[in-house]
Design a protein around this motif. Structure first.
Motif, PDB file in Angstrom:
ATOM      1  N   ARG A   1       3.161   7.006  -6.658  1.00  9.70           N
ATOM      2  CA  ARG A   1       2.332   7.949  -7.418  1.00  9.70           C
ATOM      3  C   ARG A   1       2.666   9.394  -7.046  1.00  9.70           C
ATOM      4  NH1 ARG A   1      -1.856   6.573 -10.466  1.00  9.70           N
ATOM      5  NH2 ARG A   1      -2.760   8.647 -10.120  1.00  9.70           N
ATOM      6  N   LYS A   2       2.893   9.622  -5.756  1.00  7.78           N
ATOM      7  CA  LYS A   2       3.217  10.988  -5.333  1.00  7.78           C
ATOM      8  C   LYS A   2       4.586  11.407  -5.853  1.00  7.78           C
ATOM      9  CE  LYS A   2       3.254  13.945  -1.258  1.00  7.78           C
ATOM     10  NZ  LYS A   2       3.035  14.030   0.212  1.00  7.78           N
ATOM     11  N   MET A   3       5.563  10.489  -5.855  1.00 13.74           N
ATOM     12  CA  MET A   3       6.900  10.815  -6.354  1.00 13.74           C
ATOM     13  C   MET A   3       6.909  10.998  -7.868  1.00 13.74           C
ATOM     14  SD  MET A   3       9.063   8.110  -4.031  1.00 13.74           S
ATOM     15  CE  MET A   3      10.565   8.429  -4.934  1.00 13.74           C
ATOM     16  N   TYR A   4       5.980  10.379  -8.572  1.00 13.62           N
ATOM     17  CA  TYR A   4       5.984  10.420 -10.024  1.00 13.62           C
ATOM     18  C   TYR A   4       5.401  11.727 -10.578  1.00 13.62           C
ATOM     19  CZ  TYR A   4       5.070   9.090 -14.851  1.00 13.62           C
ATOM     20  OH  TYR A   4       5.042   9.050 -16.204  1.00 13.62           O
ATOM     21  N   ARG A   5       4.620  12.438  -9.794  1.00 13.10           N
ATOM     22  CA  ARG A   5       3.936  13.631 -10.320  1.00 13.10           C
ATOM     23  C   ARG A   5       4.897  14.690 -10.854  1.00 13.10           C
ATOM     24  NH1 ARG A   5      -0.458  13.962  -5.379  1.00 13.10           N
ATOM     25  NH2 ARG A   5      -1.723  12.150  -6.038  1.00 13.10           N
ATOM     26  N   PRO A   6       6.002  15.078 -10.152  1.00 11.93           N
ATOM     27  CA  PRO A   6       6.930  16.067 -10.737  1.00 11.93           C
ATOM     28  C   PRO A   6       7.585  15.559 -12.021  1.00 11.93           C
ATOM     29  CG  PRO A   6       7.303  15.842  -8.377  1.00 11.93           C
ATOM     30  CD  PRO A   6       6.373  14.743  -8.764  1.00 11.93           C
ATOM     31  N   ILE A   7       7.895  14.242 -12.068  1.00  6.50           N
ATOM     32  CA  ILE A   7       8.504  13.688 -13.273  1.00  6.50           C
ATOM     33  C   ILE A   7       7.532  13.764 -14.443  1.00  6.50           C
ATOM     34  CG2 ILE A   7       9.496  11.574 -14.247  1.00  6.50           C
ATOM     35  CD1 ILE A   7      10.290  10.777 -11.407  1.00  6.50           C
ATOM     36  N   GLN A   8       6.286  13.513 -14.147  1.00  4.97           N
ATOM     37  CA  GLN A   8       5.283  13.546 -15.214  1.00  4.97           C
ATOM     38  C   GLN A   8       5.125  14.958 -15.792  1.00  4.97           C
ATOM     39  OE1 GLN A   8       1.346  12.477 -13.946  1.00  4.97           O
ATOM     40  NE2 GLN A   8       0.683  11.887 -16.011  1.00  4.97           N
ATOM     41  N   ARG A   9       5.138  15.962 -14.903  1.00  4.71           N
ATOM     42  CA  ARG A   9       5.015  17.338 -15.381  1.00  4.71           C
ATOM     43  C   ARG A   9       6.224  17.751 -16.220  1.00  4.71           C
ATOM     44  NH1 ARG A   9       2.677  18.179 -10.090  1.00  4.71           N
ATOM     45  NH2 ARG A   9       4.731  18.826  -9.306  1.00  4.71           N
ATOM     46  N   LEU A  10       7.437  17.393 -15.778  1.00  7.05           N
ATOM     47  CA  LEU A  10       8.643  17.716 -16.542  1.00  7.05           C
ATOM     48  C   LEU A  10       8.642  17.017 -17.885  1.00  7.05           C
ATOM     49  CD1 LEU A  10      11.432  19.035 -16.687  1.00  7.05           C
ATOM     50  CD2 LEU A  10      12.362  17.020 -15.520  1.00  7.05           C
ATOM     51  N   TYR A  11       8.221  15.760 -17.896  1.00 13.59           N
ATOM     52  CA  TYR A  11       8.153  15.003 -19.147  1.00 13.59           C
ATOM     53  C   TYR A  11       7.200  15.657 -20.136  1.00 13.59           C
ATOM     54  CZ  TYR A  11       6.595  11.364 -22.353  1.00 13.59           C
ATOM     55  OH  TYR A  11       6.251  10.681 -23.475  1.00 13.59           O
ATOM     56  N   GLU A  12       6.058  16.120 -19.657  1.00 13.14           N
ATOM     57  CA  GLU A  12       5.074  16.753 -20.545  1.00 13.14           C
ATOM     58  C   GLU A  12       5.636  18.032 -21.151  1.00 13.14           C
ATOM     59  OE1 GLU A  12       2.291  15.602 -21.566  1.00 13.14           O
ATOM     60  OE2 GLU A  12       2.251  13.801 -20.298  1.00 13.14           O
ATOM     61  N   VAL A  13       6.393  18.801 -20.336  1.00 15.47           N
ATOM     62  CA  VAL A  13       6.970  20.051 -20.853  1.00 15.47           C
ATOM     63  C   VAL A  13       8.027  19.763 -21.916  1.00 15.47           C
ATOM     64  CG1 VAL A  13       8.341  22.074 -20.226  1.00 15.47           C
ATOM     65  CG2 VAL A  13       6.462  21.346 -18.770  1.00 15.47           C
ATOM     66  N   VAL A  14       8.945  18.817 -21.647  1.00 13.36           N
ATOM     67  CA  VAL A  14      10.016  18.513 -22.594  1.00 13.36           C
ATOM     68  C   VAL A  14       9.468  17.880 -23.865  1.00 13.36           C
ATOM     69  CG1 VAL A  14      12.136  17.187 -22.925  1.00 13.36           C
ATOM     70  CG2 VAL A  14      11.698  18.299 -20.748  1.00 13.36           C
TER      71      VAL A  14
ATOM     72  N   LEU B   1       0.828  -1.205   0.000  1.00 18.36           N
ATOM     73  CA  LEU B   1       0.000   0.000   0.000  1.00 18.36           C
ATOM     74  C   LEU B   1       0.865   1.260   0.000  1.00 18.36           C
ATOM     75  CD1 LEU B   1      -2.813   1.289   0.210  1.00 18.36           C
ATOM     76  CD2 LEU B   1      -2.643   1.083   2.712  1.00 18.36           C
ATOM     77  N   ILE B   2       1.890   1.271   0.835  1.00 21.83           N
ATOM     78  CA  ILE B   2       2.763   2.451   0.895  1.00 21.83           C
ATOM     79  C   ILE B   2       3.521   2.632  -0.418  1.00 21.83           C
ATOM     80  CG2 ILE B   2       4.784   3.411   2.065  1.00 21.83           C
ATOM     81  CD1 ILE B   2       3.857   2.089   4.622  1.00 21.83           C
ATOM     82  N   SER B   3       3.959   1.523  -1.046  1.00 26.78           N
ATOM     83  CA  SER B   3       4.681   1.609  -2.313  1.00 26.78           C
ATOM     84  C   SER B   3       3.802   2.232  -3.394  1.00 26.78           C
ATOM     85  CB  SER B   3       5.135   0.211  -2.754  1.00 26.78           C
ATOM     86  OG  SER B   3       6.025  -0.336  -1.814  1.00 26.78           O
ATOM     87  N   TYR B   4       2.565   1.828  -3.448  1.00 26.64           N
ATOM     88  CA  TYR B   4       1.671   2.351  -4.482  1.00 26.64           C
ATOM     89  C   TYR B   4       1.401   3.838  -4.280  1.00 26.64           C
ATOM     90  CZ  TYR B   4      -2.474   3.074  -7.355  1.00 26.64           C
ATOM     91  OH  TYR B   4      -3.350   3.561  -8.273  1.00 26.64           O
ATOM     92  N   LEU B   5       1.034   4.218  -3.059  1.00 23.36           N
ATOM     93  CA  LEU B   5       0.708   5.624  -2.808  1.00 23.36           C
ATOM     94  C   LEU B   5       1.944   6.512  -2.913  1.00 23.36           C
ATOM     95  CD1 LEU B   5      -1.740   5.190   0.220  1.00 23.36           C
ATOM     96  CD2 LEU B   5      -2.305   5.504  -2.203  1.00 23.36           C
ATOM     97  N   GLY B   6       3.059   6.049  -2.341  1.00 22.97           N
ATOM     98  CA  GLY B   6       4.273   6.851  -2.390  1.00 22.97           C
ATOM     99  C   GLY B   6       4.803   7.011  -3.798  1.00 22.97           C
TER     100      GLY B   6
END
Length: 752
Positions: free
Chosen positions: A305-318, A298-303
């Motif tokens: 997703r939270k860690m991936y959000r900044p990477i996802q935003r940077l990826y979308e910009v690049v 449970l902690i792996s899944y929630l954590g």
């Protein structure tokens, strides 16, 4: 091609889950195995304590019986009865009654149901609880196995009891009587107890028969016939534990061997019963690990997703600002961004290379080539002008710096490359660029070409000496290292620079004479050709003789003198090593002459020569010869000499013990052993602390006291057997040592 936004997210979730799962599995398995091992260890320790307790209780009873037997057999009435013969008259009846009364006095509640029997082998009678019995020839034959037994006191077993047999007299080769103490086996089983909740306790005699214990199924069987004893061997006079599998279950066997009578005490416990407790621990650990895994998931899944959000935003910009070719080459978000940034950095690096060029590397390559190969004079001047080096030097010299040793410093051998880099930087800072070319590191040397526009060679040499002392002091202050500096001859033309480099390195090799922290000018240290060279043959022979005699102190005195004598002579550095190689060869030959194979002392002889050629100073050579060559040889010779001394003294003691009643002297022993009496005197005194005559007298006195107690020999007979000239001499010497005459000694012993 469009990347899926969740490709890296799924990998992150799986990685986090694996990161949380692996430690839990390892911890659970470790906890289960540790708990099981600890449980078995505790059971083993408790079984050893139980065996020690049972052994102490049983041996206390046996020792009490043994002590009672000694008291009884040493009574004057018992000794007198065995010397005479018992008749059916009033005197004989009285003697028997006294013997029975003495037996009854020994009976106590502590000894249990013990019975006694006194047997006269000479009078052919026995006295026991039932009274006096006359023994026939067939009756006496039953005691032969005890009479012929070499032991004077021992325990012998029967199907129903254990018997303590003591010969009377105790140390006589032909006893006149026997004292037999019997104790029923149920007395021993009573001490063992019948509690089998934890384990079964068994006792095995010297013939490896189980004669007592709380498991009736194995009593009377040999140990190797038991289900858990067919493949094991009990170590005598020791203790231990092993596991074995029977037809029904797996068992653990703890054992203790008694040093008193050789019996072995066994404790047999069922490991399968112990594992039931371990299984409960295992189930608890399993359920706990499953719970932790669920929480980790449970902690792996929630954590993640939270860690991936900044990477996802940077990826979308690049992604929105890049070409499709980069997108097609990437398989996930990070590879996509990595490829984009790599192209940008590569373009930046190419621009930087075009701006800065390769100036430093080209300078360094030029200096290396200048020292190691012949270059045309025009090429040298062109490169010097291109790199901005001075062209107007009238005097030049090559300086080489080497580290003397890393021993005694805070650095290790693996730090040498880093230290050479530090030395190179220090030289670069201390010497201005107008007076040198680029300093470089070549092998284990730091090399610098120095120059001066002044035409005064003496002034230039004084400058070199001052600069060398400054460099040496700076390195010692900051790095705490000992270095030596070598200089070539002063030259004026660049075409001699290659030979000057060799001269500077050669000058450093003359540290063999001058020692560490030396400033060496090749023209000052290199001897003239044809100078006669002396080798200290006398000192060498004295050192080799000291090694053959294993004289450590003398060898330690002669080695520094020999090394100093070689180093003090004027010779080339090659001649120094020729002398040291000669010394090493002579030592190896001395080792072989001493009957020692060099391969037993050294891993390989050729490795010794490699180590010798790595040494730089006479002090290092001296320490190396002492530690690497002489010390192994001296230790081997001392060990062999001590073994020989022990063997010689043991043989002399054996001769004394077997020939004390002959005219034995040190000269007789020397003739038998083919040694000189003086040598045997020194060896025997060193090993025993006394001289031969004193040891022989002490042993004869020991035998005299033994005969006085155990035999009826007269004083004159004892004096004659011990080779005293007259009985008076024997009595006088005995009184001097014991404070009484032999007759008084015998009388006092039996009265007490």
């Amino acid at each position: 091609m469009k990347l899926h936004a969740s490709s890296f997210l799924s990998k992150l979730i799986w990685f986090s889950l694996l990161l949380g799962t692996f430690p839990v599995i390892v911890l659970g398995a470790f906890s289960y195995l540790t708990a099981s091992s600890t449980l078995q260890t505790k059971v083993y320790e408790s079984n050893q304590q139980l065996l020690q307790q049972k052994e102490s209780q049983i041996e206390q009873l046996l020792r009490l019986i043994d002590y009672s037997a000694i008291q009884y057999m040493n009574q004057p009435r018992v000794i007198a009865a065995l010397r005479g013969s018992l008749q059916g008259d009033a005197t004989g009846v009285g003697t028997v009654q006294k013997l029975l009364d003495a037996m009854s006095k020994l009976q106590s509640s502590e000894l249990g149901a013990m019975s006694m029997e006194l047997v006269s082998l000479r009078g052919k009678w026995s006295v026991s609880d039932t009274g006096l019995s006359e023994l026939s020839t067939s009756d006496l034959s039953e005691y032969d196995k005890w009479v012929t037994d070499p032991r004077t006191s021992f325990w012998s077993g029967t199907p129903s009891s254990m018997k303590l047999v003591k010969k009377i007299p105790a140390y006589s080769a032909h006893p006149t009587g026997l004292l037999v103490m019997s104790i029923p086996l149920y007395e021993i089983n009573k001490l063992i107890g019948s509690d089998t909740k934890l384990s079964n306790v068994l006792i095995m005699n010297e013939e490896q028969y189980v004669f007592a214990g709380n498991d009736g199924a194995v009593l009377g069987k040999r140990f190797d016939a038991l289900p858990f004893g067919d493949k094991k061997e009990i170590v005598p006079a020791g203790q231990g534990f092993y596991t074995d599998r029977t037809a029904k279950e797996r068992v653990g066997v703890s054992y203790r061997a008694s040093s008193y009578n050789g019996w072995v005490y066994l404790s047999v416990v069922s490991i399968d019963e112990l594992n039931k407790e371990s299984q409960n621990i295992g189930w608890f650990t399993l359920f706990l690990c499953l719970g932790i895994l669920a929480v980790a998931l449970l902690i792996s899944y929630l954590g993640s997703r939270k860690m991936y959000r900044p990477i996802q935003r940077l990826y979308e910009v690049v992604r929105n600002e890049t070409e499709s070719a980069v997108t097609a080459a990437a398989s996930n978000e990070f590879e996509f961004m990595n490829e984009r940034f790599r192209r940008l950095l590569l373009q930046e690096h190419r621009l930087l290379q075009e701006m800065q060029g390769q100036s430093h590397q080209m300078k360094e390559y030029f200096v290396f080539k200048l020292f190691q190969s012949d270059m045309a004079k025009t090429e040298i001047h062109d490169k010097l002008a291109m790199f901005g080096h001075p062209l107007g030097w009238s005097d030049m010299c090559v300086m080489a710096i080497q580290i003397d040793t890393l021993a005694g410093t805070r650095f290790q051998e693996q730090d040498r490359d880093l230290l050479m880099f530090a030395l190179n930087n220090i030289v670069s800072e201390l010497i201005t660029s107008e007076c040198r070319l680029l300093p470089v590191v070549m092998g284990d040397s730091q090399v610098t070409l120095l120059g001066s526009s002044e035409s005064d060679a003496q002034q230039f040499k004084a400058y070199l000496d001052t600069m060398a002392e400054q460099i040496m002091g700076t390195i010692n202050r900051y790095l705490e290292l000992k270095i030596s500096i070598g200089f070539s001859r002063v030259f004026a033309d660049f075409k001699y620079i290659r030979d000057a480099y060799r001269e500077a390195v050669t000058a450093l090799k003359y540290r063999m004479k001058l020692g560490e922290e030396s400033i060496l000018f090749i023209e000052e240290v290199q001897p003239e050709q044809g100078v006669p060279q002396h080798y200290p043959d006398t000192l060498e022979q004295q050192l080799l003789d000291a090694l053959k005699l294993a004289d450590r102190e003398l060898a330690a005195q002669l080695l520094p003198q020999l090394i100093a004598a070689i180093a003090a002579d004027e010779r080339t550095h090659e001649a120094y090593f020729v002398s040291f190689v000669r010394l090493l060869l002579q030592m190896l030959q001395a080792i072989k002459d001493a009957g020692v194979n060099p391969n037993r002392l050294f891993a390989a002889e050729q490795e010794l020569f490699i180590q010798l050629f790595r040494l730089k100073t006479a002090k290092q050579v001296e320490i190396w010869f002492q530690d690497a060559v002489m010390e192994p040889l001296l230790q081997h010779l001392e060990q062999r000499r001590n073994e020989q001394y022990h063997s010689i003294s043991s043989e002399i003691i054996r001769m004394i013990e077997t020939g004390f009643d002959t005219d034995l002297t040190l000269e007789v022993c020397a003739r038998r052993m083919n040694y000189s009496p003086n040598y045997l005197t020194k060896v025997f005194r060193k090993e025993t602390g006394v001289n031969f005559s004193d040891y022989l007298s002490q042993y004869r006195m020991k035998m005299a006291k033994k005969w006085l107690i155990e035999t009826d020999m007269k004083i004159a007979e004892i004096a004659e057997k011990l080779k005293y000239n007259t009985p008076a001499n024997f009595i006088r010497y005995f009184r001097k040592l014991e404070g009484c005459t032999p007759g008084q000694y015998r009388e006092n012993y039996f009265n007490n």
